[in-house]
Scaffold this motif. Structure first.
Motif, PDB file in Angstrom:
ATOM      1  N   ILE A 183     -49.507  96.811  20.150  1.00 46.77           N
ATOM      2  CA  ILE A 183     -49.846  97.491  18.885  1.00 46.77           C
ATOM      3  C   ILE A 183     -49.722  96.525  17.715  1.00 46.77           C
ATOM      4  N   LEU A 184     -48.638  95.737  17.726  1.00 46.23           N
ATOM      5  CA  LEU A 184     -48.395  94.813  16.612  1.00 46.23           C
ATOM      6  C   LEU A 184     -49.451  93.715  16.526  1.00 46.23           C
ATOM      7  N   ILE A 185     -50.017  93.328  17.651  1.00 42.92           N
ATOM      8  CA  ILE A 185     -51.080  92.312  17.628  1.00 42.92           C
ATOM      9  C   ILE A 185     -52.217  92.764  16.718  1.00 42.92           C
ATOM     10  N   PHE A 186     -52.593  94.040  16.814  1.00 38.42           N
ATOM     11  CA  PHE A 186     -53.691  94.565  15.997  1.00 38.42           C
ATOM     12  C   PHE A 186     -53.235  94.841  14.559  1.00 38.42           C
ATOM     13  N   VAL A 187     -51.991  95.281  14.397  1.00 36.30           N
ATOM     14  CA  VAL A 187     -51.442  95.479  13.046  1.00 36.30           C
ATOM     15  C   VAL A 187     -51.400  94.153  12.302  1.00 36.30           C
ATOM     16  N   ASN A 188     -50.944  93.104  12.994  1.00 39.56           N
ATOM     17  CA  ASN A 188     -50.877  91.775  12.386  1.00 39.56           C
ATOM     18  C   ASN A 188     -52.262  91.295  11.965  1.00 39.56           C
ATOM     19  N   ALA A 189     -53.255  91.532  12.811  1.00 40.87           N
ATOM     20  CA  ALA A 189     -54.635  91.119  12.505  1.00 40.87           C
ATOM     21  C   ALA A 189     -55.150  91.835  11.259  1.00 40.87           C
ATOM     22  N   LEU A 190     -54.820  93.121  11.135  1.00 43.16           N
ATOM     23  CA  LEU A 190     -55.240  93.892   9.955  1.00 43.16           C
ATOM     24  C   LEU A 190     -54.547  93.383   8.689  1.00 43.16           C
ATOM     25  N   LEU A 191     -53.274  93.039   8.815  1.00 42.74           N
ATOM     26  CA  LEU A 191     -52.508  92.576   7.650  1.00 42.74           C
ATOM     27  C   LEU A 191     -53.063  91.266   7.097  1.00 42.74           C
ATOM     28  N   VAL A 192     -53.386  90.338   7.987  1.00 42.94           N
ATOM     29  CA  VAL A 192     -53.842  89.015   7.533  1.00 42.94           C
ATOM     30  C   VAL A 192     -55.364  88.889   7.549  1.00 42.94           C
ATOM     31  N   LYS A 193     -56.036  89.971   7.989  1.00 44.17           N
ATOM     32  CA  LYS A 193     -57.503  90.023   8.002  1.00 44.17           C
ATOM     33  C   LYS A 193     -58.115  88.882   8.818  1.00 44.17           C
ATOM     34  N   ARG A 194     -57.550  88.714  10.027  1.00 44.04           N
ATOM     35  CA  ARG A 194     -58.074  87.720  10.962  1.00 44.04           C
ATOM     36  C   ARG A 194     -58.203  88.344  12.348  1.00 44.04           C
ATOM     37  N   ARG A 195     -58.790  87.598  13.262  1.00 49.97           N
ATOM     38  CA  ARG A 195     -58.928  88.106  14.630  1.00 49.97           C
ATOM     39  C   ARG A 195     -57.552  88.256  15.277  1.00 49.97           C
ATOM     40  N   PRO A 196     -57.389  89.249  16.141  1.00 51.71           N
ATOM     41  CA  PRO A 196     -56.105  89.425  16.833  1.00 51.71           C
ATOM     42  C   PRO A 196     -55.724  88.186  17.638  1.00 51.71           C
ATOM     43  N   ASP A 197     -54.450  87.845  17.622  1.00 47.64           N
ATOM     44  CA  ASP A 197     -53.941  86.699  18.377  1.00 47.64           C
ATOM     45  C   ASP A 197     -53.565  87.175  19.783  1.00 47.64           C
ATOM     46  N   PHE A 198     -54.573  87.226  20.654  1.00 42.50           N
ATOM     47  CA  PHE A 198     -54.344  87.778  21.987  1.00 42.50           C
ATOM     48  C   PHE A 198     -53.433  86.899  22.844  1.00 42.50           C
TER      49      PHE A 198
END
Length: 205
Positions: free
Chosen positions: A60-75
């Motif tokens: 869940i946090l991977i996608f939350v982090n991506a939304l916060l920094v407006k970048r692709r998820p760090d899979f």
């Protein structure tokens, strides 16, 4: 060879760190860290293992982090959280399933030793400079998005887990406060030694 050294630091560091985490979970009735409290109470209320909830939180946090920094998820960080979650379950189902602790002094001692071991393991794993766990990235994403310092970002990250853990009546007590304010210094205590060791090994090989 340098990659092998980094991989070794990564695996050994995470193995040691999760062992320390499981030591604190074993004495959870005196309080554990915010994220661990959330994972423990979710295990009790919903089911699944603590390690599985570590992975779910991380995903869940991977996608939350991506939304916060407006970048692709760090899979790639998901690989790290899979290793962490698997190790947590391994330690809890093997070593820490073999005994119980009842005396307060023993529980407090185990909590404090666990914190030192967490700091020891984290100081090793961070030298590998592999993708960090989504929880660590969450703190960095908060710092970047809201332009706050690391201490404030860490506090916001901890509160994010602490609130639902508290509402679900998770294992939050004075141990939670101890962990919150001592894990950082414990990592800093060991970090310089392993930083120098990594530099020597990479220079040699």
């Amino acid at each position: 060879m340098k990659f092998f050294i980094r991989l070794l630091f990564f695996i050994i560091g995470l193995s040691v760190m999760t062992f320390g985490v499981c030591m604190t979970i074993k004495v959870s009735d005196i309080g554990v860290g915010a994220w661990d409290a959330l994972n423990v109470v979710l295990t009790e209320k919903v089911g699944l293992s603590v390690g599985k909830w570590v992975m779910i939180d991380g995903a869940i946090l991977i996608f939350v982090n991506a939304l916060l920094v407006k970048r692709r998820p760090d899979f790639l960080s998901f690989l790290t959280i899979i290793v962490i979650g698997s190790l947590v379950d391994f330690w809890l189902m093997t070593v820490f399933n073999l005994f119980t602790m009842n005396q307060f002094i023993a529980k407090l001692g185990m909590l404090l030793v666990g914190i030192l071991i967490i700091g020891f393991g984290a100081a090793i794993y961070l030298q590998a400079k592999f993708p960090q766990s989504p929880i660590d990235n969450f703190m960095l994403a908060i710092k970047e998005r809201f332009r706050v310092n690391l201490m404030m970002a860490k506090t916001i990250g901890e509160v994010t887990a602490l609130v639902p853990a508290f509402l679900l009546k998770g294992p939050i007590s004075y141990g939670t406060i101890i962990i919150t304010f001592t894990v950082g210094p414990a990592i800093q205590l060991f970090f310089p030694y392993f930083e120098k060791l990594m530099q020597r090994l990479q220079a040699k090989y």
